[in-house]
Design an enzyme around this catalytic site. Structure first.
Site, short mmCIF file in Angstrom:
data_model
loop_
_atom_site.label_atom_id
_atom_site.label_comp_id
_atom_site.label_asym_id
_atom_site.label_seq_id
_atom_site.Cartn_x
_atom_site.Cartn_y
_atom_site.Cartn_z
N ASP A 264 0.87 -1.16 0.00
CA ASP A 264 0.00 0.00 0.00
C ASP A 264 0.92 1.22 0.00
O ASP A 264 2.10 1.15 0.36
CB ASP A 264 -0.97 0.01 1.19
CG ASP A 264 -2.17 0.94 0.92
OD1 ASP A 264 -2.08 1.78 0.00
OD2 ASP A 264 -3.19 0.84 1.62
C1 BGC Z 1 -4.93 3.35 -0.07
C2 BGC Z 1 -5.03 2.38 -1.22
C3 BGC Z 1 -4.82 3.10 -2.53
C4 BGC Z 1 -3.48 3.80 -2.48
C5 BGC Z 1 -3.14 4.55 -3.75
C6 BGC Z 1 -3.67 4.19 -0.14
O1 BGC Z 1 -3.69 5.21 0.79
O2 BGC Z 1 -5.00 2.67 1.14
O3 BGC Z 1 -6.26 1.71 -1.20
O4 BGC Z 1 -4.92 2.22 -3.59
O5 BGC Z 1 -3.47 4.73 -1.41
O6 BGC Z 1 -3.93 5.67 -3.87
#
Ligand code: BGC
Length: 741
Positions: A264
């Site tokens: 993530d």
């Molecule tokens: C989120 C993800 C997301 C990623 C990219 C993160 O903060 O938890 O679900 O895909 O950011 O935007």
């Protein structure tokens, strides 16, 4: 020939692009992927390999320019294709060709209980991703609704592992048909936003395997997902983006996952573990993990220069790096270098249609004393009250926020559907007037100067002249509502909406309440409403889909993908150690104990005999369905055999409609505490008025099993089992039993 010319031509002959040798194997699309992978790998330098394992911008990771291997472009996900953002900044880049079709939030897809619509969703969003030249779609999310307060419930498929698993598989397949990888998230036991990057989830193995892993496993093994995203939290003391047990032991070894683990954004936290514990691509919120924000500092990532140093001084070995790079190359050869040409489609009428159908099919009719479908004649008057009737919801909520060509609000949708009816509007309350996210704006002006009391008084006054009142409220996608990064702080409706509903009801006109949210809200006011509808963040076609259901153009068939409790106190999370976690001496991170075990959602309510406001699987129709007796193909089941359960369902009303026939299994003689019932099958059947159909389910031992952590195996214990078939978890229409020998 001069010696240096000789040398040069020898070098050229050895080079991959020598015309004499034909096309290098990795570029030969007719060759098996694994051969191409090995060939490409053998041509790469150490630096080129490491460059592939971390971000080079907010949403891309490097390819190998020298070999013509493209960069990998990632995109949110999971409800549409995120607008282009700047290279090293979250703000939108200001492109004018990136306004997408916004599909309904995944909680709405969960409420459709419809595998075909899940496939259509995946195909359509995959087409949009491919058109926009994205290789990895960051979604879908399949975290289980453990607490109704989780801010990201709207991005997930509900509280049941079987339902989530059944819907994630077609979604993933649909996306990947387009040569776009689905990146299933957030792996795993990531069930809240409060302190999401500093909470350690402590879960026993039985609960992990029965509740929190099955949807991921289905996505990998049945859906064939090409990517998985690690979650921000810790599990058993280790961050999940490099959690050895989850990523190496379970995902890659036990399940045989051959795809890519993506962190993530900013979820990678440790130089060593990032290398050794199963992470393949490190992506970042800031340019240096979560710790700082050096401009374009991608070389500082755990899997960038620190990794190179480790490789050079022998603390890391190239075989582990090669495993990561093989997976990344495989991803490329499945997506941007796939043998099948994929070009995608963007904002087509078909996508609009899919979005509208899903939004309507997921809308849940919770209660109806006969006021719906709306029967207001031309010349009549409907009063719409509530901010959510005019608020555009596609913008906001965190990473799933989108830029869309248009979004039809409920007010617009109803006006379009009933041109002969006067549809008046009153605000009723002020919720959140924010209209932008990362520099994308809805273009609305929601400012309001009247006081809260004045707003209620004006709404009440307007009721007098209306035939019907439709209150459209609920939550929105601002902080502490349905929103990434924060959990909700209350189960009740915010912004004083309960008072507005009660004031409207007191006038005595028929009152419909539409709750628009992505997570359950308590409804202590349910008695005063003549009808209650659960709507969702429906995307571009939101208002039209809602109007379809309110007017009866579409007969509602949605069913709740989660329990709507009466109060938080009724639920399984009783203590702070369960939620939101506690400090424990000697521990660096917040500790959260999943003491409730497998008793999540209806598994808790039904076992304890606590009636929720509306049960899991509940949802009414404008017609009625009668169930016959369920019959089983055998009374005794032996290991290795299958059993079929058959039930006749009849549409006894005068409208065509669809019913979700649900099959639950109960194991009354288990040696361990098991839920009163567990969903193990469902079929959505469309029946014309008066039509009957036999619905058949086939079960095997896996539907009867619980996870025996001691043996690390699924176990079906001999003895009596009950099959319960019905219209909701609290509305079982017929049962039968058999013995497992
Ligand atoms: C989120 C993800 C997301 C990623 C990219 C993160 O903060 O938890 O679900 O895909 O950011 O935007």
């Amino acid at each position: 020939m001069k010696p240096y010319v000789l040398l040069l031509s020898a070098a050229l002959a050895a080079c991959c692009h020598s015309p004499k040798q034909g096309r290098p194997v990795y570029l030969d699309l007719s060759k098996p992927v694994e051969e191409r992978v090995e060939d490409a790998l053998s041509r790469m330098t150490l630096e080129e390999k490491v460059a592939m394992t971390h971000a080079q911008s907010k949403f891309s990771s490097a390819g190998v320019p020298r070999l013509g291997i493209p960069e990998i472009w990632h995109t949110d996900g999971p409800h549409g294709i995120r607008p282009e953002v700047l290279w090293d900044d979250w703000n939108q880049a200001g492109w004018t060709n990136d306004s997408c079709t916004a599909f309904p939030a995944l909680s709405c897809l969960g409420a459709t209980w419809d595998r075909e619509l899940a496939l259509a969703y995946g195909r359509s969003i995959g087409e949009e991703a491919r058109y926009r030249k994205k290789d990895v779609l960051l979604g879908p999310g399949v975290n289980i609704t453990r607490t109704p307060l989780n801010g990201r419930t709207f991005e997930y498929l509900g509280e049941d592992p079987y339902l989530s698993g059944q819907l994630v598989v077609p979604y993933v397949k649909g996306v990947q048909e387009n040569g776009v990888a689905a990146c299933v998230k957030h792996f795993a036991v990531n069930n809240q936003e409060t302190r999401r990057t500093e909470t350690n989830s402590i879960v026993d193995d039985r609960t992990l395997y029965e509740i929190y892993l099955p949807a991921f496993k289905a996505a990998v093994q049945e859906g064939g997902a090409w990517a998985i995203m690690g979650s921000y939290n810790l599990y058993n003391g280790q961050f999940n983006c490099h959690n050895k047990r989850l990523l190496c032991d379970i995902l890659k070894d036990e399940w045989g996952f051959d795809g890519v683990v993506v962190s993530d954004w900013g979820g990678c936290r440790d130089d060593d573990e990032a290398v050794t514990n199963g992470l393949d691509i490190e992506m970042g919120t800031w340019t240096d993990g979560l710790r700082g924000a050096a401009s374009n500092g991608y070389d500082q990532y755990h899997l960038a220069n620190p990794y190179l140093e480790r490789l050079r001084d022998g603390r890391a070995t190239e075989d582990v790096l090669d495993d990561k790079v093989r997976r990344i190359l495989r991803l490329s050869f499945r997506t941007n270098m796939s043998p099948e040409p994929h070009y995608g489609l963007f904002c087509t009428p078909e996508h609009t249609d899919v979005a509208r159908r899903i939004a309507a099919a997921g809308t849940v009719l919770l209660k109806n004393d006969g006021v719906l479908p709306l029967a207001v004649p031309d010349g009549g008057r409907i009063l719409l009250v509530g901010e959510n009737a005019i608020k555009k919801m596609v913008v906001g909520g965190g990473s799933s926020s989108l830029k869309t060509r248009y979004e039809i609000t409920p007010l617009e949708g109803l006006r379009e559907a009933l041109p002969g009816v006067d549809i008046a509007f009153e605000r009723g309350y002020i919720g959140n007037i924010g209209t932008s996210y990362n520099n994308v704006s809805t273009g609305e002006d929601l400012s309001e100067s009247r006081s809260a009391d004045r707003l209620v008084a004006d709404a009440v006054a307007a009721v007098e002249t209306a035939d019907v009142v439709v209150f459209v409220g609920g939550l929105n996608k601002s902080g502490f509502q349905d929103n990434e990064g924060t959990d909700r702080q209350q189960l009740d409706l915010p912004y004083g909406q309960e008072g507005v509903i009660r004031a409207l009801a007191a006038v005595g006109k028929p009152l419909v309440v539409v709750n628009i949210s992505g997570s359950p809200v308590s409804m202590p006011w349910a008695d005063v409403a003549d009808a209650i509808v659960q709507g969702w963040y429906g995307g571009s076609e939101s208002g039209r889909a809602l109007a379809d259901v309110l007017t009866g153009a579409v007969n509602p068939s949605g069913k709740l993908p989660f329990t709507v409790p009466c109060s938080l106190e009724d639920g399984p999370l009783k203590t702070e150690r369960q939620y939101p976690g506690i400090r424990v001496e000697g521990e660096q991170w917040w500790q959260e104990y999943y003491d409730e075990g497998v008793f999540v959602g209806y598994r808790w309510y039904d076992t304890r005999g606590i009636a929720p406001q509306f049960a899991f699987g509940h949802g009414l129709s404008y017609t009625d369905f009668a169930y016959g007796d369920v019959t089983l193909s055998r009374k005794e089941l032996r290991k290795g055999q299958t059993l079929t359960a058959k039930v006749r369902v009849t549409n006894t009303g005068d409208r065509d409609g669809a019913e979700v026939v649900q099959l639950y299994v109960a194991d009354p003689e288990a040696s361990v505490a098991r839920p009163a019932k567990e969903l193990k099958g469902f079929e959505k059947v469309f029946l014309k008025a008066g039509e009957s159909r036999d619905v058949t389910f086939t079960l095997d031992e896996s539907a009867l099993s619980w996870f025996d952590a001691g043996r690390h195996a699924w176990t079906a214990e001999p003895g009596e089992f009950r099959i319960l078939v019905g219209s909701a978890s609290d509305d079982i229409r017929s049962e039968a039993s058999f013995n497992l020998r």
